[in-house]
Design a protein around this motif. Sequence first.
Motif, mmCIF file in Angstrom:
data_model
loop_
_atom_site.group_PDB
_atom_site.id
_atom_site.type_symbol
_atom_site.label_atom_id
_atom_site.label_comp_id
_atom_site.label_asym_id
_atom_site.label_seq_id
_atom_site.Cartn_x
_atom_site.Cartn_y
_atom_site.Cartn_z
ATOM 1 N N ASP A 110 -5.232 19.394 -24.372
ATOM 2 C CA ASP A 110 -4.609 20.658 -23.942
ATOM 3 C C ASP A 110 -5.627 21.547 -23.229
ATOM 4 O O ASP A 110 -5.301 22.212 -22.251
ATOM 5 N N ASP A 113 -6.052 20.446 -19.669
ATOM 6 C CA ASP A 113 -4.940 20.892 -18.822
ATOM 7 C C ASP A 113 -5.072 22.373 -18.473
ATOM 8 O O ASP A 113 -4.813 22.787 -17.346
ATOM 9 N N LEU A 114 -5.487 23.148 -19.461
ATOM 10 C CA LEU A 114 -5.657 24.587 -19.241
ATOM 11 C C LEU A 114 -6.755 24.859 -18.200
ATOM 12 O O LEU A 114 -6.576 25.675 -17.294
ATOM 13 N N ASP A 116 -7.708 22.895 -15.882
ATOM 14 C CA ASP A 116 -7.158 22.485 -14.581
ATOM 15 C C ASP A 116 -6.290 23.581 -13.989
ATOM 16 O O ASP A 116 -6.336 23.852 -12.798
ATOM 17 N N LYS A 117 -5.482 24.186 -14.842
ATOM 18 C CA LYS A 117 -4.557 25.232 -14.396
ATOM 19 C C LYS A 117 -5.307 26.366 -13.688
ATOM 20 O O LYS A 117 -4.835 26.927 -12.718
ATOM 21 N N TYR A 118 -6.509 26.690 -14.188
ATOM 22 C CA TYR A 118 -7.294 27.775 -13.592
ATOM 23 C C TYR A 118 -8.406 27.239 -12.688
ATOM 24 O O TYR A 118 -9.247 28.003 -12.218
ATOM 25 N N ASN A 119 -8.386 25.930 -12.462
ATOM 26 C CA ASN A 119 -9.410 25.264 -11.639
ATOM 27 C C ASN A 119 -10.826 25.649 -12.071
ATOM 28 O O ASN A 119 -11.677 26.002 -11.256
ATOM 29 N N GLU A 270 -7.409 30.720 -22.759
ATOM 30 C CA GLU A 270 -6.654 31.166 -21.575
ATOM 31 C C GLU A 270 -6.919 32.651 -21.268
ATOM 32 O O GLU A 270 -7.154 33.013 -20.114
#
Length: 299
Positions: A110, A113-114, A116-119, A270
């Motif tokens: 997880d 993925d997080l 990645d979401k914020y690069n 996050e």
Amino acid sequence: MIRHMRKKGIALGVILISLLILSLVIIYYRSTVETGNEAKVEESQAESESESEKEDYTESQSEAGREDSSEISQESTKESESVSKPVAAEAYDKVVYLTFDDGPGPYTADLLDLLDKYNVKATFFVTRQYSNYENLIAEEYKRGHTVAVHTYSHSYGYIYQSVDNYYEDLMAMSDVVERQTGQKPSIVRFPGGSSNTISRNYCQGIMSTLSNKVGEWGYRYCDWNVSSGDGSNQTSTDQVYENVTTGISKHKVSIVLQHDTNEKSMAAVEDILKWGIANGYTFLPMDDNTEMMHHKVAN
Ligand code: ZN
């Protein structure tokens, strides 16, 4: 006689007309074939151009994520040149190295993925405490993060008993990382940090020896200057957020310690990312140019 000559003339005329028609047909045919070929060449050129544009687009999107698509083909060459060089922390005003110790474990997927979401790229100090998750080391590497060694066993009582034990454990984990990523790791972090005093229980002076030895073995060790306090499961998500953001605010370059084996701590990531991005911090993964941070050795 005259009739004969007229017949001859007509025949000649027919032949001439046929020749004329034939040559017209040939000229027409040749011109169509040529235009056809030209059209084909143009088509395939256009295709390869649009393909390379597509590649440029993906590259600059992932690297910058802010270019206007009309500027992309011009910008992309410049950008890929600057990105391929190692990024030194000095190039930025405020830098944060997020580091995650003790995993991979149940919360690591997880977290990946997080990020990645914020690069955002981070550094993982890995162990083999949760062997079922070992393949996530390959995933960390594949997604552009730095994989560094924490230990294989994370057992203070074993690794800090002797230099030989520590070395054997380090090599075992180094092998796991190499098997997963195809790369030999070059950065390590001591469990408890180089300033830990727990090691006194197992071997007097071992941290002084190890902090020198790792260099001889070809590794650099790195501590941290911002602790999330998540070493204890008692620390709440809000407290982790508070500790990390307050800590980062005090430094130009921050090396943040969190554990991707702590669920409460992972729940704060996050908001930490959002806060960092909103406040102009640049998140970087460690590389060979990253200056290592060292605590004062206390054993
Ligand atoms: Zn640890």
